[in-house]
Design a protein around this motif. Structure first.
Motif, PDB file in Angstrom:
ATOM      1  N   LEU A  75       0.796  -1.300  -0.078  1.00 58.66           N
ATOM      2  CA  LEU A  75      -0.120   0.023  -0.011  1.00 58.66           C
ATOM      3  C   LEU A  75       0.903   1.077   0.155  1.00 58.66           C
ATOM      4  CD1 LEU A  75      -2.847  -0.953   2.478  1.00 58.66           C
ATOM      5  CD2 LEU A  75      -3.111  -0.772  -0.038  1.00 58.66           C
ATOM      6  N   LEU A  76       2.035   1.181   0.790  1.00 60.82           N
ATOM      7  CA  LEU A  76       2.899   2.459   0.775  1.00 60.82           C
ATOM      8  C   LEU A  76       3.579   2.862  -0.699  1.00 60.82           C
ATOM      9  CD1 LEU A  76       4.354   4.440   2.352  1.00 60.82           C
ATOM     10  CD2 LEU A  76       6.196   2.834   2.550  1.00 60.82           C
ATOM     11  N   VAL A  77       4.061   1.561  -1.323  1.00 59.77           N
ATOM     12  CA  VAL A  77       4.426   1.840  -2.806  1.00 59.77           C
ATOM     13  C   VAL A  77       3.318   2.163  -3.822  1.00 59.77           C
ATOM     14  CG1 VAL A  77       5.501   0.445  -4.702  1.00 59.77           C
ATOM     15  CG2 VAL A  77       6.542   0.196  -2.211  1.00 59.77           C
ATOM     16  N   LEU A  78       2.367   1.449  -3.716  1.00 58.82           N
ATOM     17  CA  LEU A  78       1.073   2.027  -4.270  1.00 58.82           C
ATOM     18  C   LEU A  78       0.651   3.511  -4.184  1.00 58.82           C
ATOM     19  CD1 LEU A  78      -1.189  -0.866  -4.618  1.00 58.82           C
ATOM     20  CD2 LEU A  78       0.457  -0.236  -6.463  1.00 58.82           C
ATOM     21  N   GLY A  79       0.633   3.844  -2.984  1.00 60.29           N
ATOM     22  CA  GLY A  79       0.426   5.312  -2.491  1.00 60.29           C
ATOM     23  C   GLY A  79       1.425   6.313  -3.104  1.00 60.29           C
ATOM     24  N   LEU A  80       2.824   6.125  -3.028  1.00 66.57           N
ATOM     25  CA  LEU A  80       3.768   6.777  -3.626  1.00 66.57           C
ATOM     26  C   LEU A  80       3.551   7.043  -5.103  1.00 66.57           C
ATOM     27  CD1 LEU A  80       6.804   5.585  -1.368  1.00 66.57           C
ATOM     28  CD2 LEU A  80       5.424   7.993  -1.564  1.00 66.57           C
ATOM     29  N   PHE A  81       3.404   5.752  -5.693  1.00 67.14           N
ATOM     30  CA  PHE A  81       3.166   5.660  -7.257  1.00 67.14           C
ATOM     31  C   PHE A  81       1.916   6.548  -7.561  1.00 67.14           C
ATOM     32  CE2 PHE A  81       1.498   3.573 -10.913  1.00 67.14           C
ATOM     33  CZ  PHE A  81       2.746   3.865 -11.810  1.00 67.14           C
ATOM     34  N   GLY A  82       1.043   6.313  -6.973  1.00 69.33           N
ATOM     35  CA  GLY A  82      -0.410   7.229  -7.324  1.00 69.33           C
ATOM     36  C   GLY A  82      -0.020   8.604  -6.924  1.00 69.33           C
ATOM     37  N   THR A  83       0.576   9.108  -5.819  1.00 70.31           N
ATOM     38  CA  THR A  83       1.135  10.389  -5.576  1.00 70.31           C
ATOM     39  C   THR A  83       1.736  11.267  -6.688  1.00 70.31           C
ATOM     40  OG1 THR A  83       0.918  10.052  -3.215  1.00 70.31           O
ATOM     41  CG2 THR A  83       1.828  11.882  -3.963  1.00 70.31           C
ATOM     42  N   LEU A  84       2.933  10.252  -7.027  1.00 71.57           N
ATOM     43  CA  LEU A  84       3.583  10.681  -8.057  1.00 71.57           C
ATOM     44  C   LEU A  84       3.008  10.958  -9.467  1.00 71.57           C
ATOM     45  CD1 LEU A  84       6.811  11.253  -9.253  1.00 71.57           C
ATOM     46  CD2 LEU A  84       6.931   9.060  -9.771  1.00 71.57           C
ATOM     47  N   ILE A  85       1.968  10.036  -9.907  1.00 73.32           N
ATOM     48  CA  ILE A  85       1.312  10.083 -11.025  1.00 73.32           C
ATOM     49  C   ILE A  85       0.458  11.396 -11.049  1.00 73.32           C
ATOM     50  CG2 ILE A  85      -0.550   9.116 -12.426  1.00 73.32           C
ATOM     51  CD1 ILE A  85       1.988   7.756 -12.784  1.00 73.32           C
ATOM     52  N   TRP A  86      -0.402  11.572  -9.811  1.00 74.36           N
ATOM     53  CA  TRP A  86      -1.085  12.811  -9.548  1.00 74.36           C
ATOM     54  C   TRP A  86      -0.296  13.921  -9.751  1.00 74.36           C
ATOM     55  CZ3 TRP A  86      -1.230  16.574  -5.704  1.00 74.36           C
ATOM     56  CH2 TRP A  86      -2.652  17.417  -5.689  1.00 74.36           C
ATOM     57  N   LEU A  87       0.837  14.278  -9.135  1.00 70.56           N
ATOM     58  CA  LEU A  87       1.760  15.641  -9.136  1.00 70.56           C
ATOM     59  C   LEU A  87       2.102  15.568 -10.626  1.00 70.56           C
ATOM     60  CD1 LEU A  87       4.167  15.166  -6.103  1.00 70.56           C
ATOM     61  CD2 LEU A  87       2.180  16.840  -6.589  1.00 70.56           C
TER      62      LEU A  87
END
Length: 146
Positions: free
Chosen positions: A47-59
């Motif tokens: 979940l941490l890795v997916l959250g970081l990935f999602g945040t990067l895509i959003w940014l």
């Protein structure tokens, strides 16, 4: 007929077999028990890795196109809303200007302008007011005089 060579070979093989059998008996079988804590730890890491990935895509989506080469060959010059969900957009592509009709399901090229027919020729770069805005425009254009 057993020769001396065969006898030595058989003796060596049986000694090696006995040694490996002793190791197999003395070694305890490895038990791979996965506990509840391990599963929770793996899920939290996932979940941490997916959250970081999602945040990067959003940014990246929020920042738009990042132009590292200085001046971009593609830019939006102007836009005009002609309805609730319809727009006219004037886009600069290289030396050409395109007037596009943009709707939620479609983008149509309405007009292509080249040479002297282009609009806003005297305003290739948008006019900015204030010292900070001018410095920012110079930095975005890649001028070393910033």
């Amino acid at each position: 007929m057993l020769t001396a060579r065969h006898f030595v070979f058989m003796l060596a093989m049986s000694a090696a077999g006995l040694a490996s059998a002793d190791e197999a008996v003395s070694a305890k079988p490895a038990t791979a028990i996965i506990s509840y804590a391990d599963v929770v730890q793996w899920l939290l890491a996932l979940l941490l890795v997916l959250g970081l990935f999602g945040t990067l895509i959003w940014l990246l989506r929020k920042s738009g196109s990042l132009s590292f080469a200085g001046r971009s060959q593609l830019s939006v010059i102007s836009g005009l809303s002609v309805g609730v969900r319809e727009k006219l957009v004037l886009v600069k592509v290289g030396d050409k200007q395109l007037l596009l009709g943009v709707t939620p399901g479609r983008i149509d090229k309405l007009l292509e302008l080249e040479g002297d027919a282009r609009l806003f020729q005297d305003q290739e770069t948008p006019q900015v007011n204030g010292l900070f805005a001018q410095k920012l425009q110079q930095a975005l254009r890649g001028n070393p005089n910033v």
